[in-house]
Design a protein around this motif. Structure first.
Motif, mmCIF file in Angstrom:
data_model
loop_
_atom_site.group_PDB
_atom_site.id
_atom_site.type_symbol
_atom_site.label_atom_id
_atom_site.label_comp_id
_atom_site.label_asym_id
_atom_site.label_seq_id
_atom_site.Cartn_x
_atom_site.Cartn_y
_atom_site.Cartn_z
ATOM 1 N N THR A 85 0.792 -1.232 0.000
ATOM 2 C CA THR A 85 0.000 0.000 0.000
ATOM 3 C C THR A 85 0.825 1.282 0.000
ATOM 4 O OG1 THR A 85 -0.131 -0.077 2.429
ATOM 5 C CG2 THR A 85 -1.914 -1.141 1.199
ATOM 6 N N GLY A 86 2.107 1.188 0.319
ATOM 7 C CA GLY A 86 2.936 2.390 0.394
ATOM 8 C C GLY A 86 3.413 2.865 -0.968
ATOM 9 N N THR A 87 3.965 4.078 -0.991
ATOM 10 C CA THR A 87 4.460 4.663 -2.239
ATOM 11 C C THR A 87 5.858 5.247 -2.118
ATOM 12 O OG1 THR A 87 3.461 6.821 -1.709
ATOM 13 C CG2 THR A 87 2.104 5.256 -2.973
ATOM 14 N N ASP A 88 6.311 5.512 -0.896
ATOM 15 C CA ASP A 88 7.594 6.178 -0.702
ATOM 16 C C ASP A 88 8.752 5.205 -0.900
ATOM 17 O OD1 ASP A 88 9.162 8.586 0.463
ATOM 18 O OD2 ASP A 88 9.825 6.877 1.662
ATOM 19 N N THR A 89 9.733 5.618 -1.674
ATOM 20 C CA THR A 89 10.863 4.751 -2.010
ATOM 21 C C THR A 89 11.644 4.320 -0.765
ATOM 22 O OG1 THR A 89 11.086 5.833 -4.159
ATOM 23 C CG2 THR A 89 12.964 4.549 -3.379
ATOM 24 N N ASP A 90 11.934 5.252 0.126
ATOM 25 C CA ASP A 90 12.694 4.921 1.329
ATOM 26 C C ASP A 90 11.924 3.962 2.232
ATOM 27 O OD1 ASP A 90 14.780 6.558 0.519
ATOM 28 O OD2 ASP A 90 14.036 8.301 1.618
ATOM 29 N N THR A 91 10.628 4.194 2.363
ATOM 30 C CA THR A 91 9.802 3.325 3.193
ATOM 31 C C THR A 91 9.763 1.912 2.640
ATOM 32 O OG1 THR A 91 8.409 5.230 3.756
ATOM 33 C CG2 THR A 91 7.529 3.044 4.243
ATOM 34 N N LEU A 92 9.577 1.809 1.347
ATOM 35 C CA LEU A 92 9.494 0.486 0.726
ATOM 36 C C LEU A 92 10.819 -0.260 0.839
ATOM 37 C CD1 LEU A 92 7.383 1.346 -2.468
ATOM 38 C CD2 LEU A 92 6.598 0.426 -0.276
ATOM 39 N N GLN A 93 11.931 0.460 0.721
ATOM 40 C CA GLN A 93 13.232 -0.190 0.860
ATOM 41 C C GLN A 93 13.438 -0.684 2.286
ATOM 42 O OE1 GLN A 93 15.592 -0.982 -1.588
ATOM 43 N NE2 GLN A 93 16.234 -2.215 0.161
ATOM 44 N N LEU A 94 13.041 0.133 3.265
ATOM 45 C CA LEU A 94 13.160 -0.294 4.651
ATOM 46 C C LEU A 94 12.291 -1.518 4.914
ATOM 47 C CD1 LEU A 94 14.151 0.082 7.558
ATOM 48 C CD2 LEU A 94 12.233 1.657 7.921
ATOM 49 N N ALA A 95 11.081 -1.515 4.380
ATOM 50 C CA ALA A 95 10.184 -2.658 4.565
ATOM 51 C C ALA A 95 10.783 -3.930 3.968
ATOM 52 C CB ALA A 95 8.822 -2.364 3.943
ATOM 53 N N LYS A 96 11.409 -3.807 2.811
ATOM 54 C CA LYS A 96 12.068 -4.967 2.202
ATOM 55 C C LYS A 96 13.209 -5.476 3.081
ATOM 56 C CE LYS A 96 11.033 -3.613 -2.586
ATOM 57 N NZ LYS A 96 11.615 -3.112 -3.866
ATOM 58 N N ASP A 97 13.962 -4.540 3.663
ATOM 59 C CA ASP A 97 15.062 -4.925 4.561
ATOM 60 C C ASP A 97 14.521 -5.636 5.799
ATOM 61 O OD1 ASP A 97 16.812 -3.750 2.793
ATOM 62 O OD2 ASP A 97 17.026 -1.886 3.946
ATOM 63 N N VAL A 98 13.408 -5.136 6.338
ATOM 64 C CA VAL A 98 12.792 -5.762 7.507
ATOM 65 C C VAL A 98 12.373 -7.192 7.180
ATOM 66 C CG1 VAL A 98 10.739 -5.734 8.996
ATOM 67 C CG2 VAL A 98 12.043 -3.628 8.622
ATOM 68 N N VAL A 99 11.749 -7.376 6.031
ATOM 69 C CA VAL A 99 11.305 -8.720 5.627
ATOM 70 C C VAL A 99 12.496 -9.663 5.516
ATOM 71 C CG1 VAL A 99 10.292 -10.074 3.758
ATOM 72 C CG2 VAL A 99 9.183 -7.957 4.500
ATOM 73 N N ALA A 100 13.540 -9.228 4.827
ATOM 74 C CA ALA A 100 14.702 -10.099 4.612
ATOM 75 C C ALA A 100 15.402 -10.430 5.929
ATOM 76 C CB ALA A 100 15.675 -9.432 3.648
ATOM 77 N N THR A 101 15.654 -9.398 6.747
ATOM 78 C CA THR A 101 16.407 -9.596 7.985
ATOM 79 C C THR A 101 15.619 -10.387 9.015
ATOM 80 O OG1 THR A 101 17.612 -7.528 7.631
ATOM 81 C CG2 THR A 101 17.592 -8.422 9.873
ATOM 82 N N GLN A 102 14.379 -9.986 9.240
ATOM 83 C CA GLN A 102 13.627 -10.606 10.322
ATOM 84 C C GLN A 102 13.122 -12.005 9.966
ATOM 85 O OE1 GLN A 102 11.221 -8.287 12.871
ATOM 86 N NE2 GLN A 102 12.219 -6.356 12.377
ATOM 87 N N GLN A 103 12.891 -12.270 8.695
ATOM 88 C CA GLN A 103 12.538 -13.643 8.339
ATOM 89 C C GLN A 103 13.714 -14.577 8.575
ATOM 90 O OE1 GLN A 103 9.363 -15.003 7.197
ATOM 91 N NE2 GLN A 103 10.614 -16.671 8.006
ATOM 92 N N ALA A 104 14.916 -14.114 8.251
ATOM 93 C CA ALA A 104 16.108 -14.920 8.512
ATOM 94 C C ALA A 104 16.295 -15.144 10.007
ATOM 95 C CB ALA A 104 17.341 -14.241 7.915
ATOM 96 N N GLU A 105 16.014 -14.102 10.815
ATOM 97 C CA GLU A 105 16.151 -14.252 12.264
ATOM 98 C C GLU A 105 15.084 -15.179 12.843
ATOM 99 O OE1 GLU A 105 18.280 -9.915 13.138
ATOM 100 O OE2 GLU A 105 16.128 -10.180 13.484
ATOM 101 N N VAL A 106 13.882 -15.137 12.291
ATOM 102 C CA VAL A 106 12.834 -16.072 12.719
ATOM 103 C C VAL A 106 13.293 -17.509 12.478
ATOM 104 C CG1 VAL A 106 10.534 -16.956 12.168
ATOM 105 C CG2 VAL A 106 10.871 -14.510 12.525
ATOM 106 N N ASN A 107 13.847 -17.753 11.306
ATOM 107 C CA ASN A 107 14.343 -19.100 10.991
ATOM 108 C C ASN A 107 15.440 -19.524 11.962
ATOM 109 O OD1 ASN A 107 12.581 -19.042 8.813
ATOM 110 N ND2 ASN A 107 14.163 -18.492 7.327
ATOM 111 N N ARG A 108 16.321 -18.582 12.296
ATOM 112 C CA ARG A 108 17.402 -18.866 13.234
ATOM 113 C C ARG A 108 16.856 -19.178 14.628
ATOM 114 N NH1 ARG A 108 22.014 -21.069 14.703
ATOM 115 N NH2 ARG A 108 23.307 -19.782 16.086
ATOM 116 N N MET A 109 15.890 -18.397 15.085
ATOM 117 C CA MET A 109 15.331 -18.595 16.419
ATOM 118 C C MET A 109 14.558 -19.909 16.511
ATOM 119 S SD MET A 109 14.246 -14.761 17.727
ATOM 120 C CE MET A 109 13.405 -14.232 16.230
#
Length: 206
Positions: A178-202
């Motif tokens: 739903t977002g449109t801002d480039t910086d926001t979308l990039q941060l959201a992508k980083d959150v998905v990549a990082t935190q999904q990997a951490e979920v798998n680790r935990m």
């Protein structure tokens, strides 16, 4: 048109281009206006024309972008509080190391999100109920975590942080849709990549 007229026109175009470029690159004061020049082909029988392209203001962020940034600051803040408990309570060095990485990453992202809100004149970042955000732990759960030690802390920290991360993934995927801002979308992508990997680790640690 005579050869001499062609030459005069070429000299005029060159002089205009040089003037524009020098105005953008130096001088006593910054000059607002054109930042680039380009040659536009003329119609048959007519000379080419020099046109200028100036900066355009970026579009304002969508409400979904602002909501995500404000809520994620609070969400990340709770993960930092949880992770601050690990050095003195966890028994597994792997849990301590993971908690340290989570704390450093999310504290850094909080700074980025606050800067984004300030830059877009969207501060303050408060006003969101903890219970309205997916994955947030309750005050009672945080109290239990604080009073836990050793392997009991390890297990509870991992269990609660998995749920906390999964809530962040939900929020990130929502703003990606739903977002449109480039910086926001990039941060959201980083959150998905990082935190999904951490979920798998935990989950593996459990």
């Amino acid at each position: 048109m005579s050869v001499s007229e062609h030459g005069l026109r070429a000299l005029a175009v060159a002089a205009l281009t040089a003037s524009l470029l020098s105005g953008c690159s130096g001088g006593d004061a910054p000059v607002e206006g054109p930042t680039a020049t380009m040659l536009a082909p003329g119609r048959p029988g007519e000379p080419n024309a020099t046109v200028t392209a100036g900066p355009t203001a970026p579009p304002a962020p969508a409400e979904a972008d602002v909501t995500f940034m404000r809520m994620m600051i609070v969400h990340h803040g709770q993960a930092v509080v949880m992770s601050d408990l690990a050095p003195t309570r966890a028994s597994d060095t792997r849990v301590k190391s993971l908690a340290s990485r989570i704390r450093a990453a999310q504290a850094g992202e909080i700074t980025l999100m606050r800067d984004w809100l300030r830059r877009n004149k969207k501060l303050p970042a408060t006003g969101h109920d903890h219970h309205s955000m997916p994955g947030m732990i309750t005050p009672e759960e945080l109290e239990t975590l604080e009073s836990s030690r050793s392997t009991a802390f390890d297990h509870l920290y991992l269990t609660l942080m998995i749920r906390h991360h999964e809530g962040a993934l939900t929020m990130a995927n929502t703003v990606l849709a739903t977002g449109t801002d480039t910086d926001t979308l990039q941060l959201a992508k980083d959150v998905v990549a990082t935190q999904q990997a951490e979920v798998n680790r935990m989950r593996a640690l459990l």
